[in-house]
Design a protein around this motif. Structure first.
Motif, short mmCIF file in Angstrom:
data_model
loop_
_atom_site.label_atom_id
_atom_site.label_comp_id
_atom_site.label_asym_id
_atom_site.label_seq_id
_atom_site.Cartn_x
_atom_site.Cartn_y
_atom_site.Cartn_z
N ALA A 118 0.82 -1.20 0.00
CA ALA A 118 0.00 0.00 0.00
C ALA A 118 0.86 1.26 0.00
CB ALA A 118 -0.92 0.00 1.22
N GLY A 119 0.26 2.35 -0.45
CA GLY A 119 0.96 3.63 -0.48
C GLY A 119 1.13 4.24 0.89
N TYR A 120 1.86 5.32 0.94
CA TYR A 120 2.21 5.98 2.21
C TYR A 120 0.96 6.37 2.99
CZ TYR A 120 4.59 9.20 5.41
OH TYR A 120 5.07 9.83 6.53
N ASP A 121 0.01 7.02 2.34
CA ASP A 121 -1.18 7.51 3.05
C ASP A 121 -2.01 6.36 3.62
OD1 ASP A 121 -0.44 10.09 2.53
OD2 ASP A 121 -1.81 10.37 0.85
N ASP A 122 -2.15 5.28 2.84
CA ASP A 122 -2.92 4.13 3.34
C ASP A 122 -2.23 3.50 4.55
OD1 ASP A 122 -4.97 4.33 1.54
OD2 ASP A 122 -4.13 2.91 0.11
N CYS A 123 -0.91 3.43 4.51
CA CYS A 123 -0.18 2.88 5.66
C CYS A 123 -0.39 3.75 6.89
CB CYS A 123 1.30 2.76 5.32
SG CYS A 123 1.68 1.48 4.10
N ILE A 124 -0.34 5.06 6.71
CA ILE A 124 -0.55 5.97 7.84
C ILE A 124 -1.95 5.76 8.44
CG2 ILE A 124 -0.88 8.39 8.48
CD1 ILE A 124 2.03 7.63 8.26
N GLU A 125 -2.95 5.63 7.59
CA GLU A 125 -4.32 5.45 8.08
C GLU A 125 -4.49 4.15 8.84
OE1 GLU A 125 -7.03 7.46 8.33
OE2 GLU A 125 -5.47 8.90 7.79
N ASN A 126 -3.63 3.19 8.59
CA ASN A 126 -3.74 1.90 9.27
C ASN A 126 -2.84 1.80 10.50
OD1 ASN A 126 -5.52 -0.35 7.96
ND2 ASN A 126 -4.76 0.92 6.28
N ILE A 127 -2.38 2.95 10.99
CA ILE A 127 -1.68 2.98 12.27
C ILE A 127 -2.73 3.19 13.36
CG2 ILE A 127 0.00 4.19 13.72
CD1 ILE A 127 1.46 5.02 11.15
N ASP A 128 -2.88 2.22 14.22
CA ASP A 128 -3.88 2.27 15.29
C ASP A 128 -3.37 3.15 16.43
OD1 ASP A 128 -5.92 1.68 17.14
OD2 ASP A 128 -6.14 -0.33 16.32
N ILE A 129 -4.25 4.00 16.96
CA ILE A 129 -3.89 4.88 18.07
C ILE A 129 -4.68 4.51 19.33
CG2 ILE A 129 -3.82 7.25 18.91
CD1 ILE A 129 -1.85 6.60 16.64
N GLY A 130 -5.99 4.46 19.20
CA GLY A 130 -6.83 4.15 20.35
C GLY A 130 -6.59 2.75 20.89
N GLY A 131 -6.37 1.80 19.98
CA GLY A 131 -6.15 0.42 20.41
C GLY A 131 -4.93 0.27 21.30
N PRO A 132 -3.73 0.71 20.84
CA PRO A 132 -2.56 0.60 21.71
C PRO A 132 -2.71 1.36 23.02
CG PRO A 132 -1.87 0.98 19.45
CD PRO A 132 -3.37 1.14 19.48
N ALA A 133 -3.38 2.52 22.98
CA ALA A 133 -3.56 3.28 24.22
C ALA A 133 -4.39 2.49 25.23
CB ALA A 133 -4.23 4.61 23.91
N MET A 134 -5.47 1.87 24.76
CA MET A 134 -6.30 1.06 25.66
C MET A 134 -5.55 -0.18 26.14
SD MET A 134 -10.22 1.20 24.27
CE MET A 134 -9.86 0.51 22.65
N ILE A 135 -4.83 -0.82 25.23
CA ILE A 135 -4.10 -2.03 25.60
C ILE A 135 -3.08 -1.73 26.69
CG2 ILE A 135 -2.36 -3.68 24.77
CD1 ILE A 135 -3.85 -3.64 22.06
N ARG A 136 -2.34 -0.66 26.53
CA ARG A 136 -1.32 -0.33 27.52
C ARG A 136 -1.96 0.03 28.86
NH1 ARG A 136 3.79 0.56 25.97
NH2 ARG A 136 4.08 2.15 27.56
N ALA A 137 -3.09 0.72 28.81
CA ALA A 137 -3.78 1.07 30.05
C ALA A 137 -4.26 -0.18 30.78
CB ALA A 137 -4.96 2.00 29.74
#
Length: 529
Positions: A118-137
């Motif tokens: 996938a291109g750069y923008d698609d890869c960026i959109e598939n970086i999870d933010i909320g998931g890792p934050a909840m997992i770490r909490a």
């Protein structure tokens, strides 16, 4: 810390919905309240389950294309609150925050997106933010909260609940937390590695690597060493991605040697002809091409029949019945090939200890990749040796020029030398190795050992002279003195391929001219330590 803690409320928000419905039903049947988001909530509702939207809990709708949905105190407070801390409990009551006892999250498919090109923008959109934050909490608060990040742990969770009347033990929650942190670490490693490549940073200040456990090995190089095998998710054909059809599980040494064998045989594309490599202790003891794989095997085997016993065999084409029959003539640890016929599999079935692996394809020897080696206190990282030379890259430095047939053997020997531990000397004749000297402290010793092995094989085969007579010889690095080259000449070599670049090149060239040898320089070396 409290040992047993019941699960009464769970938040399920997954990208991979494998097993989600069954998990939701099992939790609901145990009286667990279900919270969820977006597609996960819809999947559960469509299955007839009662689910509460996280948006109802937070008071905010999902927004910004789903980028913001769980980043809210009502969620993170429910995950992070210490249930035995009066101040935390008071804050929960004041702000109407309900505890969350179980978090089930798997992350946006970033690695799969990158692997798909996938291109750069698609890869960026598939970086999870909320998931890792909840997992770490949730993982931080494992004294009270269970966090599940892998579908493989669903059954273990339900078994734990059954065993403890709807509760989990601290030891179980600790194991889940460790798995969770390892997952977020691997995820961040994948993101940072991809981004370094995307912006052209070849030496980032911090480098993270990660893997997934594929096998707990019986032991390491020796029985007193424990060992494990991790895979990095690469799609590169090889031992890590192969299908094992028979035989006991691979050992540490099997995996290491099988990788060496398959990487070597992959140097020979099908267009080069059927090729076979036999490996012992990560070094080739026989490599050949032939009209058929069976012929290539016999030629490779005749290089060093003694070392081939208990070795690893790699083929660059489909294993057929004739070749399988030949291989079963001696004890072999592993055979690896892109594919195998049913007839070949039937022949191998009689050898229950013989492992057969198929990869689906050869590895690309020119692919860009990195290798990692641990040293005390750190790691060495380098590009994989994907260097190659063609006949047009070679510089003839002697009075005698190699013939066309000699040039073919020289290039063959050079491909093999790349996969021999340095100092490496490889003799080749008619598309087959006839002597290999590996891993010696001096190059002259490698030349002597390879020649001596060839003499012994000549005696065993009833030949009047060693096959090194009239052979091509490759040296993985330059000859620092003429002595190593003269030993090759004494063994009967007629032509030489080496990198060149020694302070004594002129002395070595003069020695080659005096011996009547043809010699070419590659301008490239292949140290392999």
């Amino acid at each position: 810390m409290t040992d047993l803690h019941p699960i009464t409320r769970a938040l399920l928000s997954v990208s991979d919905k494998t097993g989600l419905i069954d998990l939701g039903r099992a939790l609901s049947a145990r009286g667990v309240e279900l919270l969820s988001t977006g597609g996960s909530a819809k999947t559960l509702r469509d299955a007839g389950l009662d689910v509460r939207d996280v948006a109802d809990v937070t008071g905010f709708p999902e927004m910004m294309d789903g980028r913001v949905k769980t980043l809210h105190p009502a969620v993170h407070g429910g995950l992070l609150a210490l249930r035995d801390n009066d101040a935390h409990l008071a804050a929960m009551e004041e702000h109407k925050i309900d505890a969350i006892d179980l978090l089930v999250v798997n992350l946006y498919p970033f690695e799969e997106t990158v692997a798909a090109g996938a291109g750069y923008d698609d890869c960026i959109e598939n970086i999870d933010i909320g998931g890792p934050a909840m997992i770490r909490a949730a993982a931080k608060n494992h004294a009270f909260v269970n966090v599940v990040v892998d579908v493989l742990d669903y059954d273990a969770l339900l078994a734990e609940l059954d065993a403890n009347d709807g509760a989990t033990t601290l030891a179980f929650r600790q194991t889940l937390a460790q798995t969770a942190y390892a997952r977020t670490a691997a995820y961040d490693a994948a993101v940072s590695t991809w981004m370094a490549g995307a912006i052209g940073d070849t030496a980032p200040r911090r480098k993270a690597v990660a893997g997934t456990l594929a096998q707990t090995l019986r032991y390491g190089e020796n029985p007193h060493q424990s060992a494990t095998f991790y895979v990095d998710g690469s799609s590169r054909p090889g031992v890590a991605t192969a299908t094992q059809h028979q035989g006991k599980e691979l050992s540490y040494n099997n995996i290491n040697d099988t990788d060496a064998a398959f990487e070597l045989v992959s140097e020979f594309a099908p267009a080069d002809g059927p090729a076979v490599a036999i490996i012992k202790h990560a070094n080739p003891c026989g490599v050949a091409i032939g009209a058929t794989l069976a012929q290539a095997y016999q030629k490779a085997f005749q290089c060093d029949q003694t070392s081939a016993f208990g070795g690893i065999i790699a083929l660059n084409g489909e294993l057929d019945a004739e070749t399988a029959e030949a291989i079963t003539g001696i004890f072999t640890e592993v055979v690896i090939a892109p594919s195998a016929t049913d007839e070949a599999k039937e022949i191998f079935a009689a050898k229950k200890n013989l492992r057969l692996l198929t990869t689906g394809a050869l590895a690309d020897p020119m692919a860009v990749a990195q290798t990692i080696r641990q040293v005390s206190g750190g790691y060495l990282m380098q590009d994989k040796d994907n260097g190659r030379v063609a006949s047009s890259d070679l510089r003839v430095v002697t009075k005698v020029k190699p013939t066309d047939a000699q040039m073919v053997d020289l290039l063959f020997a050079w491909k093999v030398a790349k996969h021999v531990k340095s100092n490496a000397i490889v003799y080749v004749k008619d598309g087959a190795t006839v002597g290999v000297g590996a891993g010696q402290m001096s190059r002259i010793d490698s030349a002597l050992i390879a020649a001596k092995k060839a003499e012994r094989m000549a005696e065993a085969l009833g030949l009047s002279e060693p096959l090194t007579k009239g052979s091509a010889v490759a040296s993985d690095a330059f000859f620092p003195f003429a002595d190593g080259l003269l030993e090759a000449a004494a063994a009967g070599a007629s032509c030489v391929i080496q990198p060149g670049g020694s302070m004594r090149d002129e002395e070595v060239i003069a020695a080659a001219d005096d011996a009547g040898l043809a010699m070419v320089f590659t301008g490239m070396r292949h140290f392999r330590h």
